[in-house]
Scaffold this motif. Sequence first.
Motif, PDB file in Angstrom:
ATOM      1  N   ASN A 374     -41.734  15.961  15.102  1.00  0.00           N
ATOM      2  CA  ASN A 374     -40.523  15.569  15.846  1.00  0.00           C
ATOM      3  C   ASN A 374     -40.689  14.205  16.494  1.00  0.00           C
ATOM      4  N   GLN A 375     -41.883  13.973  17.068  1.00  0.00           N
ATOM      5  CA  GLN A 375     -42.115  12.656  17.689  1.00  0.00           C
ATOM      6  C   GLN A 375     -42.067  11.543  16.652  1.00  0.00           C
ATOM      7  N   VAL A 376     -42.636  11.800  15.458  1.00  0.00           N
ATOM      8  CA  VAL A 376     -42.596  10.780  14.401  1.00  0.00           C
ATOM      9  C   VAL A 376     -41.157  10.496  13.982  1.00  0.00           C
ATOM     10  N   ALA A 377     -40.338  11.580  13.853  1.00  0.00           N
ATOM     11  CA  ALA A 377     -38.926  11.370  13.505  1.00  0.00           C
ATOM     12  C   ALA A 377     -38.207  10.558  14.578  1.00  0.00           C
ATOM     13  N   GLU A 378     -38.507  10.883  15.845  1.00  0.00           N
ATOM     14  CA  GLU A 378     -37.887  10.120  16.945  1.00  0.00           C
ATOM     15  C   GLU A 378     -38.292   8.648  16.902  1.00  0.00           C
ATOM     16  N   VAL A 383     -37.214   2.980  15.568  1.00  0.00           N
ATOM     17  CA  VAL A 383     -37.503   1.799  14.767  1.00  0.00           C
ATOM     18  C   VAL A 383     -36.257   1.326  14.026  1.00  0.00           C
ATOM     19  N   LYS A 384     -35.471   2.284  13.495  1.00  0.00           N
ATOM     20  CA  LYS A 384     -34.218   1.900  12.821  1.00  0.00           C
ATOM     21  C   LYS A 384     -33.262   1.224  13.788  1.00  0.00           C
ATOM     22  N   CYS A 385     -33.189   1.759  15.016  1.00  0.00           N
ATOM     23  CA  CYS A 385     -32.318   1.128  16.032  1.00  0.00           C
ATOM     24  C   CYS A 385     -32.784  -0.293  16.333  1.00  0.00           C
ATOM     25  N   GLN A 386     -34.098  -0.443  16.445  1.00  0.00           N
ATOM     26  CA  GLN A 386     -34.626  -1.785  16.725  1.00  0.00           C
ATOM     27  C   GLN A 386     -34.336  -2.736  15.569  1.00  0.00           C
ATOM     28  N   GLN A 387     -34.393  -2.227  14.320  1.00  0.00           N
ATOM     29  CA  GLN A 387     -34.068  -3.071  13.169  1.00  0.00           C
ATOM     30  C   GLN A 387     -32.619  -3.524  13.222  1.00  0.00           C
ATOM     31  N   GLU A 388     -31.714  -2.604  13.576  1.00  0.00           N
ATOM     32  CA  GLU A 388     -30.308  -2.995  13.684  1.00  0.00           C
ATOM     33  C   GLU A 388     -30.103  -4.032  14.776  1.00  0.00           C
ATOM     34  N   GLN A 389     -30.798  -3.848  15.915  1.00  0.00           N
ATOM     35  CA  GLN A 389     -30.671  -4.836  16.994  1.00  0.00           C
ATOM     36  C   GLN A 389     -31.210  -6.192  16.579  1.00  0.00           C
ATOM     37  N   LEU A 390     -32.332  -6.190  15.847  1.00  0.00           N
ATOM     38  CA  LEU A 390     -32.868  -7.461  15.381  1.00  0.00           C
ATOM     39  C   LEU A 390     -31.937  -8.128  14.382  1.00  0.00           C
ATOM     40  N   PHE A 391     -31.277  -7.334  13.510  1.00  0.00           N
ATOM     41  CA  PHE A 391     -30.336  -7.905  12.560  1.00  0.00           C
ATOM     42  C   PHE A 391     -29.132  -8.512  13.271  1.00  0.00           C
TER      43      PHE A 391
END
Length: 670
Positions: A374-378, A383-391
């Motif tokens: 569960n922690q890895v999924a979180e 990480v996906k959210c951070q990628q969107e913010q960086l984009f």
Amino acid sequence: MEEFRHAYRRLCQERGAEPQEGVLQQLQERRRGRLDLATQTLTADTCGALGRLLPTQTLFSELVLRDCMLSEEGVKLLLQGLSSNSVLRLLDLKGNNLCAVGAEALGRLLRQNKSIQSLTLEWNNLGAWEEAFASFCTGLGANTTLRQLDLRNNQVNHKGAEELALALKANHSLQHLDLRWNSIGLLGGRALVNCLPSNKTLWRLELAGNSVPGDVLRAVEQAMDYNQDRQVAIRENQARTHVLSKEVRGLQEEKSKQFLDLMETIDKQREEMAKNSRTSATRLAQLQDALNERHSIINALKAKLQMTEAALALSEQKGQALGELLAAAEQERLHLSQKHSEERKLEQQEASDRESKLLRDLSAVNEKKLLLHNQVAELERKVKCQQEQLFQAKQELTTTTAELRLRAVQAEERLDAEKRRFRQSLEDAEQLRVREVEHVTRRGEESEVALQERVQRLEAARLTLEEELSRVKAAALSERGQMAEELLKAKTQVRLEEQQRLAHSEEKLRLLAQARDEAQSACLQQRQVVAEAQARADQLGVQVDSLQRRLQELQQELSHKDQEKAVEVSRVRVELQEQVGHLQAELTVQEGLREKVAALERQLKVISSGHREALLDRESENASLREKLRLKEAEITRIREEEAQRASFLQNAVLAYVQGSPLRALSPHK
């Protein structure tokens, strides 16, 4: 210098002339890079010799020939030699009464020579011959290296000024032109003013003593001020471009160093993980060897047990003669069987308790594994959210500053702290391993003593012990396989996360470079637009001034005319007023353009400040991500240690179960 003197003497002798003593004396004096022949009356032979020597000489960058009374033939030979010289930077021909031949020779010199930057022609008569001066001006227009030209007191009239104006339109290197004390007049001044908008390099033009009106002089001053400002702006832009290029190269080097350090850190972590796995495999092999030794001991005990059984059979044969002792032995056997049944029940109860405890531990391990998943999924979602913010921040990032260096130093300090912490953890793990080895050794010795004491009690429980040992061994092997699979999964997951982080870092660096290039291109475009608007405004200002001066001249001429042309004068005035109105409207449009330029500059400043703030926010987010990554790595290390401890505990439990069996074998009666 001596070679030059000898060559000059030899050439004069070849031409049948005596070398001039004044020239020899000046050549004998050691002046670094300068040949000063001022006030030396140079003959045609001397000029011819110098003209043959100067094309190949590399000693002199300055040649001074003031007041040398040069003849037309001497000037022609001397300047013909200088046309192919590539070292000379300054040429001074003041006070030599140069005429038509000299003007034409100077024109050829300016067309062919590519090194002279300063030319002084004061107190000559170049402007007295219009065609020759036109040839000189043509050469000036074709020249690309001359920076300073002195034409004071050269009898330049308004036609000569017109030729100079044409030359200035074509020339793009001259910066200083001195035309004082000539006869340029009003027409020549206007011609020079009209050519200045086409010349962007001339920033100093002196016209004193030429009977030029004050308004023309003011127009010239305005044009010179504009060119000076333009040169200053060009130099500032070049300096800024140089500084920015240095900063960009420094940032690229720092990024490459950080990337290499990151790769080295990843390689070290991989090596440490491989080392830990090898250490675990070694420990498991050692434990397996210890278990094999225990099996060999049990086999030896079985052999002894068989020997004991043979002795028991022998004792039974002897017991036939001992009938009286048989009843007592039977009673003792019954008593021992009852006691053995009780001990077996206790042992079964303990085995069930151990089995329930192992099941609870297994369930706890499964729960922790689910929690880790569960922690890895979180973390993947984060990480996906951070990628969107960086984009989204790709278009907002502009330039990086010196704060990156400070953060790089802080990152290095954190990396050193991480290294020290990892070394400390390695030392702790080594100490734990030593303690575990000592503990296993001590337990082995104790178990060996206990086995020696319980040899006689294992006779009746042999079959049961073998069955239970096989079941426990199968369970241990299954749990060991599960633990190995979980460890392999954790390693693959960590490796995938590291690869993803590396890919994200590379993508971030690429996006940062792309955003910086886009911002720089936008800034350059806006600066070009501002420069074009300013140039257009200045041109319109010069046109307005010229039209106003034209209006004043027309009014002066109309004041001397007869009253019969009053109607025509009024019509002309109306037309001029309309032109002035159009010009004023254009001036208002230019003022609006200036306001727009100022607004664009303010907007650019606001955008740059916003980009800087966004950069700071992204840096803080990156720092938080690094901290989370560090915590995740610490948690993975802790999980590995717990798994290793559980494996060691499980092994100890199996050994304790094997060694601590309370069953006793029946002892034979003697």
